[in-house]
Scaffold this motif. Structure first.
Motif, PDB file in Angstrom:
ATOM      1  N   HIS A  71       0.814  -1.210   0.000  1.00 35.36           N
ATOM      2  CA  HIS A  71       0.000   0.000   0.000  1.00 35.36           C
ATOM      3  C   HIS A  71       0.849   1.261   0.000  1.00 35.36           C
ATOM      4  O   HIS A  71       0.341   2.340   0.204  1.00 35.36           O
ATOM      5  N   GLY A  72       2.174   1.097  -0.172  1.00 36.03           N
ATOM      6  CA  GLY A  72       3.046   2.258  -0.222  1.00 36.03           C
ATOM      7  C   GLY A  72       3.224   2.934   1.119  1.00 36.03           C
ATOM      8  O   GLY A  72       3.737   4.023   1.195  1.00 36.03           O
ATOM      9  N   SER A  73       2.790   2.302   2.159  1.00 37.95           N
ATOM     10  CA  SER A  73       2.885   2.900   3.482  1.00 37.95           C
ATOM     11  C   SER A  73       4.253   2.614   4.095  1.00 37.95           C
ATOM     12  O   SER A  73       4.829   1.561   3.886  1.00 37.95           O
ATOM     13  N   ASN A  74       4.792   3.576   4.847  1.00 39.62           N
ATOM     14  CA  ASN A  74       6.065   3.385   5.522  1.00 39.62           C
ATOM     15  C   ASN A  74       5.889   2.965   6.978  1.00 39.62           C
ATOM     16  O   ASN A  74       6.844   2.881   7.715  1.00 39.62           O
ATOM     17  N   THR A  75       4.675   2.715   7.370  1.00 37.29           N
ATOM     18  CA  THR A  75       4.454   2.268   8.747  1.00 37.29           C
ATOM     19  C   THR A  75       5.053   0.883   8.939  1.00 37.29           C
ATOM     20  O   THR A  75       4.894   0.024   8.074  1.00 37.29           O
ATOM     21  N   PRO A  76       5.751   0.719  10.052  1.00 37.36           N
ATOM     22  CA  PRO A  76       6.378  -0.583  10.261  1.00 37.36           C
ATOM     23  C   PRO A  76       5.346  -1.686  10.434  1.00 37.36           C
ATOM     24  O   PRO A  76       4.272  -1.457  10.981  1.00 37.36           O
ATOM     25  N   GLU A  77       5.725  -2.853   9.958  1.00 36.56           N
ATOM     26  CA  GLU A  77       4.844  -4.006  10.106  1.00 36.56           C
ATOM     27  C   GLU A  77       4.996  -4.564  11.508  1.00 36.56           C
ATOM     28  O   GLU A  77       6.088  -4.599  12.055  1.00 36.56           O
ATOM     29  N   LYS A  78       3.909  -5.041  12.019  1.00 33.76           N
ATOM     30  CA  LYS A  78       3.907  -5.635  13.347  1.00 33.76           C
ATOM     31  C   LYS A  78       4.034  -7.143  13.176  1.00 33.76           C
ATOM     32  O   LYS A  78       3.179  -7.770  12.549  1.00 33.76           O
ATOM     33  N   VAL A  79       5.106  -7.701  13.657  1.00 27.90           N
ATOM     34  CA  VAL A  79       5.342  -9.141  13.528  1.00 27.90           C
ATOM     35  C   VAL A  79       5.169  -9.778  14.894  1.00 27.90           C
ATOM     36  O   VAL A  79       5.621  -9.268  15.899  1.00 27.90           O
ATOM     37  N   GLY A  80       4.552 -10.909  14.880  1.00 23.70           N
ATOM     38  CA  GLY A  80       4.367 -11.605  16.144  1.00 23.70           C
ATOM     39  C   GLY A  80       2.892 -11.851  16.414  1.00 23.70           C
ATOM     40  O   GLY A  80       2.111 -11.888  15.482  1.00 23.70           O
ATOM     41  N   HIS A  88       5.705  -7.916  20.328  1.00 27.11           N
ATOM     42  CA  HIS A  88       5.538  -7.685  18.885  1.00 27.11           C
ATOM     43  C   HIS A  88       6.800  -7.023  18.358  1.00 27.11           C
ATOM     44  O   HIS A  88       7.373  -6.161  19.011  1.00 27.11           O
ATOM     45  N   GLU A  89       7.217  -7.427  17.197  1.00 27.45           N
ATOM     46  CA  GLU A  89       8.376  -6.809  16.580  1.00 27.45           C
ATOM     47  C   GLU A  89       7.900  -5.847  15.497  1.00 27.45           C
ATOM     48  O   GLU A  89       7.014  -6.199  14.711  1.00 27.45           O
ATOM     49  N   LEU A  90       8.480  -4.663  15.482  1.00 27.69           N
ATOM     50  CA  LEU A  90       8.124  -3.690  14.447  1.00 27.69           C
ATOM     51  C   LEU A  90       9.213  -3.724  13.375  1.00 27.69           C
ATOM     52  O   LEU A  90      10.368  -3.437  13.644  1.00 27.69           O
ATOM     53  N   VAL A  91       8.820  -4.114  12.197  1.00 21.97           N
ATOM     54  CA  VAL A  91       9.776  -4.291  11.107  1.00 21.97           C
ATOM     55  C   VAL A  91       9.426  -3.331   9.971  1.00 21.97           C
ATOM     56  O   VAL A  91       8.255  -3.172   9.626  1.00 21.97           O
ATOM     57  N   ALA A  92      10.442  -2.702   9.404  1.00 23.28           N
ATOM     58  CA  ALA A  92      10.228  -1.814   8.264  1.00 23.28           C
ATOM     59  C   ALA A  92       9.659  -2.627   7.104  1.00 23.28           C
ATOM     60  O   ALA A  92      10.018  -3.790   6.928  1.00 23.28           O
ATOM     61  N   PRO A  93       8.782  -2.037   6.303  1.00 22.92           N
ATOM     62  CA  PRO A  93       8.184  -2.795   5.198  1.00 22.92           C
ATOM     63  C   PRO A  93       9.241  -3.392   4.277  1.00 22.92           C
ATOM     64  O   PRO A  93      10.165  -2.710   3.864  1.00 22.92           O
ATOM     65  N   GLY A  94       9.130  -4.669   4.030  1.00 22.51           N
ATOM     66  CA  GLY A  94      10.069  -5.346   3.135  1.00 22.51           C
ATOM     67  C   GLY A  94      11.277  -5.921   3.841  1.00 22.51           C
ATOM     68  O   GLY A  94      11.966  -6.781   3.307  1.00 22.51           O
ATOM     69  N   ALA A  95      11.572  -5.451   5.049  1.00 21.27           N
ATOM     70  CA  ALA A  95      12.739  -5.959   5.774  1.00 21.27           C
ATOM     71  C   ALA A  95      12.400  -7.289   6.427  1.00 21.27           C
ATOM     72  O   ALA A  95      11.270  -7.497   6.845  1.00 21.27           O
ATOM     73  N   PRO A  96      13.395  -8.193   6.495  1.00 21.11           N
ATOM     74  CA  PRO A  96      13.102  -9.479   7.129  1.00 21.11           C
ATOM     75  C   PRO A  96      12.993  -9.327   8.645  1.00 21.11           C
ATOM     76  O   PRO A  96      13.674  -8.496   9.238  1.00 21.11           O
ATOM     77  N   ALA A  97      12.150 -10.139   9.239  1.00 19.46           N
ATOM     78  CA  ALA A  97      12.010 -10.119  10.701  1.00 19.46           C
ATOM     79  C   ALA A  97      13.236 -10.760  11.327  1.00 19.46           C
ATOM     80  O   ALA A  97      13.922 -11.566  10.710  1.00 19.46           O
ATOM     81  N   ALA A  98      13.500 -10.373  12.548  1.00 21.78           N
ATOM     82  CA  ALA A  98      14.686 -10.895  13.242  1.00 21.78           C
ATOM     83  C   ALA A  98      14.494 -12.329  13.703  1.00 21.78           C
ATOM     84  O   ALA A  98      15.433 -12.974  14.116  1.00 21.78           O
ATOM     85  N   ARG A  99      13.301 -12.835  13.592  1.00 20.80           N
ATOM     86  CA  ARG A  99      12.958 -14.187  14.043  1.00 20.80           C
ATOM     87  C   ARG A  99      13.375 -14.388  15.496  1.00 20.80           C
ATOM     88  O   ARG A  99      14.203 -15.229  15.823  1.00 20.80           O
TER      89      ARG A  99
END
Lengths: 37, 140
Positions: B40-49, B67-78
């Motif tokens: 969606h072109g948004s720069n809001t970080p994704e919430k992982v977890g 919850h991990e906040l990850v930049a869009p497109g960046a891999p999660a730290a797992r």
């Protein structure tokens, strides 16, 4: 406080040299015994 | 002395690792539930977890979700991946009291500290096995 420590052989083999005798004062890491395969 | 300020902003921890079996297992499964906030072109970080952990403080158990906040497109730290943790260099497991395995296979039996050779338990030519007590050593 007097500390006692048992020193054990790191591997199996035959004692090839003894570089200290009973009652000797030795420094840390002084090689007391050498073990040959 | 530094004054205590209530509700002062604190930096968020970047990585939280879990050590309990329950935390690791649930965290591993939680990785699969990544949110799909992309495209969606948004720069809001994704919430992982969430990554679920069980934390023990003063013998009291707390269940926490992170919850991990990850930049869009960046891999999660797992966080808390299923891979076993690497043992630390300074392990808390100590060898038996007063036992010192010196040389670690080098064939040299070294003095663990400055001290006196109390008793030599072997002689030249004697066969020894790995871990066999050789000299008795004492610190004066």
């Amino acid at each position: 406080m007097k500390m006692e420590s048992e020193v054990v052989a790191p591997k199996a083999g035959k004692i090839s040299a003894i570089n200290a005798k009973q009652g000797d004062t030795v420094e840390t890491d002084h090689v007391i015994l050498e073990i040959a395969d | 002395m530094k004054p205590f300020i209530a509700n002062a902003p604190k930096p968020a921890p970047s990585v939280v690792t879990g050590s309990t079996a329950a935390g690791t297992a649930s965290a591993a499964s939680a990785v699969a539930h990544t949110s799909t906030n992309n495209g969606h072109g948004s720069n809001t970080p994704e919430k992982v977890g969430p990554y679920n952990f069980e934390v023990e403080v003063n013998q009291k158990s707390y269940k926490v979700a992170v919850h991990e906040l990850v930049a869009p497109g960046a891999p999660a730290a797992r966080v808390g991946s299923a891979a076993p943790a690497k043992p630390s260099a300074r392990s808390l497991d100590r060898p038996g009291k007063g036992t010192n395995k010196s040389g670690s296979g080098s064939g040299e039996v070294k003095a663990p500290m400055h001290g006196v050779v109390k008793e030599l338990l072997v002689g030249v030519g004697d066969a020894v096995t790995s871990g066999q007590k050789t000299p008795d050593f004492s610190k004066p």
